[in-house]
Every structure is written in structure tokens, then in C-alpha cells.
Design an enzyme around this catalytic site. Structure first.
Site, mmCIF file in Angstrom:
data_model
loop_
_atom_site.group_PDB
_atom_site.id
_atom_site.type_symbol
_atom_site.label_atom_id
_atom_site.label_comp_id
_atom_site.label_asym_id
_atom_site.label_seq_id
_atom_site.Cartn_x
_atom_site.Cartn_y
_atom_site.Cartn_z
ATOM 1 N N ARG A 515 0.823 -1.210 0.000
ATOM 2 C CA ARG A 515 0.000 0.000 0.000
ATOM 3 C C ARG A 515 0.854 1.256 0.000
ATOM 4 N NH1 ARG A 515 -5.585 -0.549 1.471
ATOM 5 N NH2 ARG A 515 -5.701 1.613 2.103
ATOM 6 N N HIS A 694 -14.194 -2.736 9.486
ATOM 7 C CA HIS A 694 -13.208 -3.383 8.622
ATOM 8 C C HIS A 694 -13.648 -4.757 8.158
ATOM 9 C CE1 HIS A 694 -10.215 -0.372 10.068
ATOM 10 N NE2 HIS A 694 -10.080 -0.362 8.770
#
Ligand code: GLN
Ligand code: ZN
Length: 756
Positions: A515, A694
Site C-alpha cells: 500500500r 473493517h
């Protein structure tokens, strides 16, 4: 001769090659050999760049397939036992540690010091054993040597490695593992020596922290042991001054010490006095953490006297690894030439380092054109009207001391807000964003590329807002939001509309693993040319009789998640951002929006590394938040939102922000977090997150009820709100609607119990 080196280079590749190779590998489209080849390409390019810049060695071992701390877990064979791996792990196991597998959740991640990089947290317990698997470093050393580079291997030091891990059981002291770990380091260092290595860089950045005395004392023993391997050690610290650890660091049995000369520049004179006459001093003279061209003349003014004292024993470097800045300015075709001339990413920092080395060794005249160009760029930045806006400066200067005070204390505001909104007990709301469907992303992307006309884009976003409002109304939520469909990122969205921000096309830095983030570049005085969110919010409010909460990003979070100016204190930049948000809040209020949320998820991240520096930070950060929020009427309700941090040690500072309502993420800690808020008697209203956003899992009504009961046991029920942990943009609509329906049912059940 002064030598030049870097502590590390960006790992992601000039065009995020590592990310794409990893993703293909994980999807099964690229085999291990292909992934290794991609990684090798990135390393080789880094080494070539360092050699071409004229550096005296190249950093090896700074690369990692996912994270350097994880690579050290592999190197020392100490994967968490719960995975059941042996001491020698391969890439497949390495990625399971990073990402989890069917049986085991991934290793935890947390922030690397005060950067926006996240490392994987090693797990240590009394049973942890260390077995060296040297391939994880030695192969790369051989690779560099084969390619003809002089390699300086880089290791995270044993004390930093242990300190940054977490104990698997309460009360276990990680320091107890040092004697078990050191032999593995010694064996590795001996192997490096056998491979012909002269210097090894041992990173011990925990020296910039408040260290428990036992840890500080352990450095002597640790370095002494490592030195027995017979290779020269450069002990590297960075990210701040060493203060009470400075003398310790300089007296350790090592051959050289690297100090952060940017953040710790004030200590260099003292360091020079204390430095034993045989040791090398590596000084981090260029800012390795920010994107500005360093002032080379000023750096030389400071460094030439050091060279006069140290001669060959002076090394120069960036303050820390260059992994914290983007790779290169070369692909930036859209930044204008002037702005570009003010910037330096990793490639340009390397070049500057080469210039510096040449100036020190051959005289400034030898690199006069480069120094000249640098001087001109700096002068243009210092004087540019794009950077300095007199109106902004005047407004900051004229800001009254009480500009950060609401008109009335909380109790009076609460009464006015209750009268205005007549919300039920346990009011329900969300944190702002709703699912970002492929349609939404596509519309935004097409608009950005100019393929979708503005009118059509606005229509598409209005349709999304309508959908979001209709769904919230049907669910029975009490305070609605417009859904943030128009926002790609909570900082970028505002930065793009504010004066003073620029955006790179390719300025990626690693956030974790595959990421990357592309932080905005805040280069000039900040102002808000026109309202940023008012039309969207007003439209949402026009669709419903229920209050719609306006959604803004707070000044501290914008500061934390951007590359910010190095020519004025962060506190001043924060105030400028605060004034821009203050204007937006005022416009929302004037448009009839009664509730405004100013998100500050990065508030805690801004805390300085040393506790002694916390009060000053909390003071200016708090003022910035309040300046943004305080100019409203008593019956306008200000919310803030924070998540995924430890809050208990800064509760007074959070209370001092004086938001009428704070929504926080809590469900991960099963509401334990709230005990702190209760004990501290947090004065205003609180919305503890009742479910984890999440996970696609839809929590049951009973689960959320149980959490709310726990919350109501420590917080006065009349102060409690009911909401998810955080924004819902990563979720799908079906699971979002199911979870929110349950949440509303849980709140209604609470109302029946607590109604008087
Ligand atoms: N309002 C933002 C959202 O809902 C908050 C995001 C965050 O906390 N990081 O997405
Ligand atoms: Zn959040």
C-alpha cells in the site's frame, strides 16, 4: 575526504513496481522467481543511483518484500509460534505473516515512530527463540557485490527490534531476550565479515525515544557483543535529537555514529565535544523526511567546520532513510517548473548529497553551477507570492486569543442543541462515508479525466446523495450524512480546493506492504477561495427533515497526512488550515446545517516522540481544532471523530478540544477504551463505535446492545451516541444496511431500558 552514504532508499520502485509485482504474485499471476526478479530490479536501480551520485557505498538490506521488521523476523527465525512455521521461512510464509492465513490473523501493524509508515509488530514471549537464517540478508549482499557495488549492509539493531515488538503475555520483559538474540546478530555479522564487508549500519532509532534506563544501559552490552564479530559498526539513530541518550550513543563500543542533523542539529556541537577521537561521525545533513530542496549553502556552512575538525571521520547523509519521500521528480510533468525547482524527492536528494560531497572534498567552486541553481531555487521559494499571502499572515496575526472559545460553556450549548434538534436518547448516526461503489469511483475518475462533463458529474453525485439519504431515512437513523461520494480521500478532497496545496502525479510513499499513499504537498499560505462542501451538504439537507451533519477534515489531520512546509512552524500552518475550515463551518451554518463534524483521525499521530514535547503539541493542535470549530452559535453542534489510536493518555487534551460530541472507534477493544473516558469523567457527549467497519461481518443486535450496556455503565446514558467505528466507504450496501438496521434496533432497545 568526507564520505557520503544513505541510510536506505525507497523500496517501492519508481512506478510502484513492488506493489504491482506483489499483487500479481498474490493473485497467482507472477511466480516467486518473477517477484524476486522485480525486487532485484528495484534494488539494482537504487544501487546504481547511489553509485552514480558519487556515494562511497550503497545501502544493502534496506529493501523488504513487505516490511523490514518482518524481514528481520524471517532473518532471525522468530515468527510468532501461532503460525506453526519452523525457524526457516520462505516467501510464502513471509507473506502469510504479513497478511494472515485461514487459521491465523496477520501480525499486527503499527506506526513506525512518527512517520506515516506502518511496520509489522514482532511478537515476543518467554519461549521466543532466534535462529539465524542469513539468506534474507546475505543473498542481497552477494547480489550487490556481484554487480560491483561496495555494499554497506543495513540492519535494524537488536534493541530496536526487541523494543518495537510486543510482549505476548502481560508482564513479559522483551529485554530478557537480548542475550538470546545477540548470538544470532554476531553470527550474521561474522558472515558479513567473511563476505568482505567493511562497515555495517546498525539502526537503533529508539535512541530518539524516552528510554527506560534498563534499555539504555543495555546498549553497551549489545554493541560490545556485536563488535566481537570484527566488522566495523555504524550505529544509526534518526527522527530526533538524542538528548539524554546522546552521551550513551557516543560512548558505545562502535566505530561510528550517525545522528539526525536536521531534527537534532542543536546537538551537533555537544556531540562533537563528546565524540571519541577514533570514531566516525555520520551527520544527517539533508532532510530525509520532507520533499523540499535542502539549502546546500547553509548545509555547507554548518558542515565545513565539522569537516575541519573530523577530516576523514566525517560522513554526510540524509537524516534518515529516503524511504519516507517519493522516488523521483522526473515523472512529474504537471507540476510547474517553479514549484518543481523547490522540491527534492529521493533521486534529487541523492544528487544533492553528491553535490555536497564534492563541495566538501573539492571546494564549493567545483560544484558552483549546482550550488547556484540550488540557491536560486531557494531564493525564489523564499520570495514567491505563491508561498506568502499577506492576507493570510495578517489574519493569523490578528487572531484574538479567544478566537478558539465557543460563546458558552458546554452545558448551555447542550441545552440549546437539545431544544433545537429534539433527538431521542441514544441518537444514532454514522461517521460520514457510505459505500463507494464502482459507479461512484468511475464517475469521479471520468470527471477527473475530463470524460464526464461537470453537469453530468454533479447529477451523478446528487443521485448518490439522494440514495444515501433515502436509505438512512428508511433505516431510521437520527442524524444523517450526505455520504461523501464526491471524495476520493479526506485530505486530498480539501487540499485540492485550498490555496497552498499542490499534488504530484507519482509522489507515492509506502504506507505498508503493497500500500502506498500520495500525500499532498502543502507549499504555501493556506486559504479557501470558495466554499468546498456547502452545495453537497445543502442538497442532502433539502431532501430530509432530519438534521444532516456536515463533514470536514480537521486541520491537524490535514497537516499530518501531507508533506508540509519546512519554512514555518507546523503550528502556524495548522492555524492557517484551521482558518480555512472555520470559514467552511461558518458557511455550512449559514446554509442551515446545524451539525458539523470535523474529523481528526490523525490527532494522536501528531504527538512528538518525546513526552516532554507533548504539552506544546497538544496546546497548538487543540487551539487549531478549536479555531476551526468555535465560531458557531450555541445551538450548532460540533462533532469530531477519531479512530485506531490509543486515547487514554491524552484524554484531557481531547476534552480540551471541546467538541460537543466525539465519535470514536472502540469495538476492537470491546469498549475497554471507554473506561478511561468514564474515569476521567469526559465532560461532553460520546459516540463509541458499536461495530468494526473493517469486516464484512454483520454484527447481531445483541452484540451491539451488550457493547452499549458496557458503555452506559461508564458514561452517563444521556451523553451516549450510537454509531459505527468509522466511515463505511469500504463496505457494500447490503452489509451496511443490515448492520445499521441492527444498530438502530440496538439503540431503540436501549431507549426502552433507559427512558425515564
Ligand atoms: N468522515 C470520514 C469517513 O467517514 C472519516 C474517515 C476516518 O476516520 N479516517 O470516511
Ligand atoms: Zn475513523
Amino acid at each position: 575526504m568526507a564520505l557520503a552514504h544513505v541510510l536506505g532508499a525507497p523500496r517501492i520502485g519508481p512506478h510502484r513496481e513492488l506493489k504491482f509485482a506483489l499483487e500479481r504474485h498474490w493473485r497467482g499471476e507472477l511466480d516467486e522467481a518473477g517477484l524476486r526478479a522485480a525486487a532485484s530490479g528495484i534494488r539494482q536501480a537504487n544501487w546504481r543511483a547511489q553509485a552514480e551520485a558519487g556515494l562511497d557505498c550503497v545501502a544493502v538490506g534496506d529493501f523488504a518484500y513487505y516490511d523490514p521488521m518482518l524481514t528481520h523476523v524471517a532473518l532471525f527465525g522468530c515468527a510468532p509460534a501461532r503460525f506453526g512455521f519452523g525457524a526457516r521461512i520462505g516467501l510464502a510464509e513471509y507473506f502469510q505473516l504479513a497478511r494472515g492465513n485461514a487459521d491465523c490473523h496477520a501480525m499486527e501493524m503499527t506506526k513506525w515512530f512518527d512517520t506515516n509508515y506502518h511496520y509489522l509488530v514482532p511478537e515476543f514471549g518467554p519461549d521466543t527463540a532466534f535462529t539465524l537464517d542469513g539468506r534474507w540478508l546475505l543473498d542481497e549482499v552477494a547480489e550487490a557485490q556481484t554487480a560491483g557495488f561496495k555494499a554497506k549492509p543495513v540492519l535494524i539493531g537488536p534493541l530496536t527490534f526487541l523494543y518495537l515488538g510486543k510482549p505476548k503475555q502481560a508482564g513479559f520483559d522483551r529485554l530478557d531476550l537480548l542475550d538470546r538474540l545477540l548470538p544470532a546478530y554476531v553470527r550474521l555479522l561474522a558472515a558479513l565479515r567473511a563476505a568482505g564487508i567493511e562497515w555495517v549500519q546498525i539502526d537503533e532509532p529508539i535512541l530518539s525515544l524516552d528510554l527506560p534506563p534498563a534499555w539504555r544501559a543495555a546498549f553497551e552490552r549489545s554493541c560490545h557483543a556485536q563488535r566481537s564479530a570484527g566488522v566495523k559498526l555504524l550505529l544509526a539513530s534518526y527522527f530526533g535529537p538524542l538528548r539524554d541518550n546522546l552521551l550513551t550513543a557516543l560512548q558505545l563500543p562502535v566505530d561510528g555514529v550517525h545522528l539526525d542533523g536536521v531534527r537534532g542539529g542543536g546537538e551537533l556541537a555537544q556531540a562533537l565535544d563528546w565524540l571519541p577521537a577514533t570514531k566516525v561521525l555520520s551527520v544527517g545533513v539533508l532532510d530525509g523526511r520532507n520533499v523540499w530542496c535542502d539549502d546546500l549553502a547553509a548545509v555547507l556552512d554548518r558542515t565545513e567546520p565539522l569537516q575541519a575538525r573530523l577530516g576523514d571521520r566525517l560522513w554526510v547523509a540524509p537524516s534518515c532513510s529516503l524511504a519516507h519521500v517519493p522516488v523521483s521528480l522526473a515523472p512529474e510533468t504537471r507540476l510547474d517548473a517553479e514549484l518543481k525547482s523547490w522540491l527534492a524527492f529521493a533521486a534529487e536528494k541523492l544528487e544533492a548529497l553528491g553535490t555536497l560531497r564534492a563541495a566538501l572534498n573539492r571546494g564549493r567552486a567545483a560544484v558552483a553551477p549546482a550550488l547556484d541553481m540550488n540557491g536560486r531555487a531557494l531564493a525564489s521559494r523564499r520570495q514567491s507570492p505563491r508561498v506568502h499571502d499577506a492576507a493570510v499572515a495578517a489574519r493569523v496575526a490578528a487572531l484574538r486569543a479567544d478566537a478558539d472559545r465557543r460563546h458558552s460553556p458546554f452545558a448551555a450549548r447542550q441545552a440549546a442543541q437539545r431544544a433545537r434538534f429534539a433527538l431521542p436518547l441514544f441518537p444514532t448516526t454514522t461517521i460520514g462515508s457510505f459505500p463507494q461503489t464502482p459507479d461512484i469511483r468511475q464517475a469521479r475518475a471520468r470527471f477527473k479525466r475530463g470524460e464526464l462533463a461537470e453537469a453530468a458529474y454533479v447529477q451523478a453525485m446528487r443521485t448518490e446523495i439522494e440514495t444515501a439519504v433515502r436509505r438512512q431515512a428508511a433505516l431510521g437513523l437520527d442524524v444523517l450524512v450526505h455520504g461523501e461520494a464526491e471524495r476520493n480521500d479526506m485530505v486530498e478532497y480539501f487540499g485540492e480546493q485550498l490555496a497552498g496545496f499542490a499534488f504530484s502525479q507519482n509522489g507515492w510513499v509506502q504506507s505498508y506492504g503493497s500500500r502506498c499513499v500520495k500525500p499532498p504537498i502543502l507549499y504555501g499560505d493556506v486559504s479557501r477561495p470558495r466554499p468546498m462542501t456547502v452545495e453537497w451538504t445543502r442538497y442532502a439537507q433539502s431532501l430530509t427533515g432530519k438534521p444532516v451533519k456536515g463533514m470536514l477534515t480537521g486541520p491537524v489531520t490535514m497537516l499530518q497526512w501531507s508533506f508540509v512546509r519546512d519554512d514555518q512552524p507546523r503550528a502556524v500552518t495548522a492555524l492557517q488550515l484551521a482558518l480555512a475550515i472555520r470559514d467552511e463551518v461558518a458557511d455550512l451554518e449559514a446554509a442551515g446545517i446545524g451539525i458539523v463534524q470535523i474529523d481528526e483521525p490523525a490527532y494522536r499521530e501528531g504527538l512528538p516522540l518525546r513526552r516532554a514535547d507533548w504539552p506544546a503539541y497538544l496546546d497548538w493542535a487543540g487551539r487549531a481544532f478549536r479555531v476551526a470549530a468555535a465560531a458557531v452559535r450555541d445551538d450548532t453542534q460540533i462533532h469530531t471523530h477519531m479512530c485506531y489510536s490509543e486515547f487514554n493518555d491524552i484524554l484531557p487534551a481531547i476534552a480540551a478540544m471541546d467538541a460537543d460530541v466525539i465519535t470514536i472507534e472502540t469495538s476492537r477493544s470491546d469498549m475497554e477504551l471507554l473506561r478511561g473516558f468514564g474515569e476521567f469523567a469526559y465532560p461532553n457527549e460520546i459516540g463509541p463505535g458499536v461495530y468494526d467497519i473493517h469486516s464484512p461481518r454483520v454484527p447481531s443486535v445483541e452484540e451491539m446492545r451488550r457493547l452499549l450496556d458496557k458503555a452506559a455503565a461508564v458514561i452517563p446514558p444521556g451523553h451516549l451516541w450510537v454509531n459505527p467505528d468509522c466511515g463505511l466507504k469500504t463496505r457494500d450496501w447490503p452489509e451496511t444496511e443490515a448492520a445499521l438496521a441492527g444498530m438502530v434496533a440496538a439503540a431503540r432497545a436501549m431507549r426502552r431500558v433507559y427512558a425515564i
